[in-house]
Enzyme design. Structure first.
Site, PDB file in Angstrom:
ATOM      1  N   LYS A 288     -23.511  11.115 -59.917  1.00  0.00           N
ATOM      2  CA  LYS A 288     -23.745   9.673 -59.798  1.00  0.00           C
ATOM      3  C   LYS A 288     -23.198   9.216 -58.446  1.00  0.00           C
ATOM      4  CE  LYS A 288     -23.589   5.635 -62.834  1.00  0.00           C
ATOM      5  NZ  LYS A 288     -23.038   5.063 -64.084  1.00  0.00           N
ATOM      6  N   GLU A 378     -23.484   1.792 -81.277  1.00  0.00           N
ATOM      7  CA  GLU A 378     -23.083   0.503 -81.846  1.00  0.00           C
ATOM      8  C   GLU A 378     -23.005   0.535 -83.371  1.00  0.00           C
ATOM      9  OE1 GLU A 378     -24.877  -0.114 -77.832  1.00  0.00           O
ATOM     10  OE2 GLU A 378     -25.586   0.889 -79.665  1.00  0.00           O
ATOM     11  N   ARG A 406     -28.377  -3.940 -82.426  1.00  0.00           N
ATOM     12  CA  ARG A 406     -28.630  -2.572 -82.860  1.00  0.00           C
ATOM     13  C   ARG A 406     -27.784  -2.196 -84.078  1.00  0.00           C
ATOM     14  NH1 ARG A 406     -29.084   1.186 -77.601  1.00  0.00           N
ATOM     15  NH2 ARG A 406     -30.978   1.825 -78.663  1.00  0.00           N
TER      16      ARG A 406
END
Length: 639
Positions: A288, A378, A406
């Protein structure tokens, strides 16, 4: 200001243009694409290091695939800037995430190359598999379907559900696992450790590199050779790794790991893989922030979305205010949670992969045994919190409003039906700003207030947030607190805790003729509007209701007994929201009044600065003032 692309990138408006270049030019194209992203984000802001990490992968995919006919699905979409630039949006890329400009995420109505709208994680495999099954049904056997998913998104349960289905669907599906050990924050959990085992196993990687060429040559000799390949390849993987391959056990042929920054090798591998039928996964190791020193060496969480910065020095621009500033609500939450936990050893902290975004990292540092990052999960976060609550603990489960959607079933079934003392803290409630509709927290008031046992509250300022958190810790049942992205209004915010009686609102300003009822931070807009109206000779009253459920019945009796004109203001959806709750109460108790509701309409509101979106929807300070003037004019006309 429009950033000028490099020499080769300037010639590429679409993947068809990219394909005209010989493979020897791909490295230069990658360098120019990476620089173009750096130049744009340093000036205009946006997500940064994720897209830098997949530059070579993006170029290789569009070089090999026949997009947009072949279906390319990006998970979440933080990493799709290079994709957008190569797919006919280079000259508009400077408008990325700006009001009226390009979306920061792939979006179907924006481009035919954006095959699936994304923003929430772990959806790419399911979507690509659906596309692959549809193609199979239509007899389109040559059509490719590729899902690019990060190792962070792979921690989401939906990704495993999709892989479980993909393994038996026998469709033309390629999953590319973009493995960089990061989501927004560093990844956590057993999957991270498993992938690290694969990528750091020198024995496996050496053998894999030597065998790869042999397998590639054998594959050209037909189906019998492919059976041999499968057995040999599987034997190598199981023999050289300490455990059986997770992906192979799901009937997904596993290839890799490969260097995600070698564009020419990636292109060759992709060409080979698209000729192999059936579901498969390519493990691609990337960094990244690749290609920009400060992002590679610095705090990668910071460089996920750094805002504008000096591209030469890496200095992130920050303004130094001349006076004390109000803190962000998330930081008030983080510090207050630690303060409460120091006083009450029952309090725990839970967040799904957003420790820095929610400021749960403050508790994770101060009390590492009492705060948990459970990964992008979640549903698990809520039920895990419910489990803690059954044992006498008081978990504060912090999930962005948009992501709480969610976990709705878990809130209903695992928390509220059992009446467990879980505190659900909804960060980023209301408009999320430049992230747009996938991240707006527009619906939580409506979808929470219909659930039995659940308290629904929203603070107007930092002091009220602290007091609601304190009150929630003492409440023997489910309690939700919503608050917006960004700063509050109180530089001196650290006030002593006071318990707020359940369902009790407060009078902000006495007035006559018209009453303004607000919920949450947006009430500060009403304060500003009232100050403006006072200079015009208008004197509306203002009430901060604090709770949508239970509503303050005593205060509402007072309001509807005195006022025949009422305005409700919320930074949530009007359909079933706070204003609807007030009208329902009014009807149930036999009152009649003219009620005007201000909030988010029944429409998809695009991205932009929060105040721009509030203005668009008519509940910015001027919009509230205009509503008061309108009702006042009606009164004058009637009189």
């Amino acid at each position: 200001m429009q950033i000028e692309p490099g020499e080769l990138l300037a010639q590429i408006k679409s993947p068809a243009d990219l394909k005209k270049f010989p493979s020897e030019k791909l490295v230069q194209i990658c360098d120019e694409l990476r620089q173009f992203i750096i130049d744009n984000v340093s000036v205009y802001g946006g997500h940064f290091s994720a897209s830098l990490g997949v530059v070579e992968l993006t170029v290789a995919l569009h070089y090999v695939l026949n997009t947009p006919e072949d279906q390319l699905v990006w998970d979440v979409g933080h990493q799709a800037y290079g994709h957008k630039i190569l797919t006919e949006r280079r000259d508009r890329f400077h408008t990325n995430r700006l009001y009226g400009g390009l979306s920061g995420f792939p979006k179907r109505k924006e481009s035919e190359y954006d095959t699936f709208g994304v923003g929430h994680s772990s959806t790419s495999i399911s979507a690509a598999l659906g596309m692959a099954v549809a193609s199979q049904y239509k007899g389109l056997t040559k059509k490719q379907h590729v899902a690019v998913i990060g190792d962070g998104s792979m921690t989401g349960g939906m990704a495993f559900e999709a892989m479980n289905h993909a393994g038996v669907a026998d469709t033309n599906l390629l999953i590319i696992l973009n493995d960089n050990c990061m989501a927004i924050d560093p990844n956590v959990g057993a999957l991270k450790d498993y992938l690290t085992d694969i990528t750091t196993s020198k024995t496996y990687n050496k053998a894999k590199d030597e065998v790869w060429k042999i397998l590639g040559k054998l594959s050209k000799f037909g189906t019998s050779a492919q059976d041999v390949i499968s057995k040999v390849e599987g034997g190598i993987k199981s023999a050289l790794l300490n455990q059986s391959n997770l992906f192979e056990s799901l009937n997904l042929r596993y290839f890799g790991p490969v260097d995600g920054h070698d564009v020419n090798h990636l292109a060759e591998v992709l060409k080979d893989l698209i000729d192999i039928p059936g579901p498969k996964i390519l493990h691609c190791v990337t960094m990244k922030g690749k290609g920009y020193g400060p992002a590679e060496k610095g705090n990668q969480t910071t460089w996920h979305a750094p805002g504008a910065f000096d591209k030469v020095t890496g200095e992130i621009y920050k303004t130094t205010p001349s006076s004390p500033q109000a803190p962000k609500y998330q930081d008030v939450f983080g510090h207050t949670l630690v303060e409460l936990a120091e006083q009450d050893d029952r309090i725990m902290g839970v967040t799904p992969a957003m420790p820095s975004g929610s400021s749960m990292n403050i508790m994770m540092k101060a009390m590492p045994d009492r705060a948990f990052d459970v990964g992008i999960a979640e549903q698990h976060a809520v039920t895990f919190s419910a489990g803690l609550a059954t044992q006498g603990l008081v978990p504060f489960c912090n999930i962005y409003s948009t992501f709480m959607q969610r976990a709705y079933d878990q809130v209903v079934h695992d928390v509220c039906l059992q009446n467990l003392p879980v505190v659900l803290c909804l960060d980023r409630a209301g408009f999320a700003g430049a992230d747009g509709p996938t991240h707006h927290g527009a619906y939580d008031i409506a979808y929470f207030r219909c659930i039995p046992n659940l308290v629904v509250s929203a603070p107007m300022n930092e002091e009220e947030l602290r007091n609601m958190m304190y009150s929630a810790s003492l409440h023997n049942g489910p309690y939700s607190i919503r608050y917006p992205r960004g700063k509050g209004v109180m530089p001196e915010w650290k006030t002593p805790f006071e318990q707020i009686p359940l369902g009790q609102g407060r009078i902000v300003k006495e007035g006559d003729e018209i009453a303004i009822l607000t919920i949450g931070h947006i009430g500060n807009y009403a304060v500003e509007a009232c100050e403006k109206l006072e200079k015009e000779g208008l004197n509306p009253a203002q009430y901060d209701m604090r709770f949508v459920k239970p509503l303050d019945g005593e205060l509402l009796h007072e309001i509807f007994g005195k006022f025949k004109k009422v305005i409700t203001v919320e930074d949530g959806c009007l359909m079933g929201g706070f204003g609807s709750a007030v009208i329902e109460w009014m009807i149930d108790h036999g009152y009649q009044a003219q009620v005007k509701r201000l909030g988010i309409p029944d429409d998809i509101i695009e991205h932009g600065e929060q105040l721009q979106l509030h203005k668009e929807c008519g509940f910015d300070p001027e919009g509230i003032a205009a509503a008061v003037r309108s009702l006042s004019e009606v009164s004058k006309t009637i009189s």
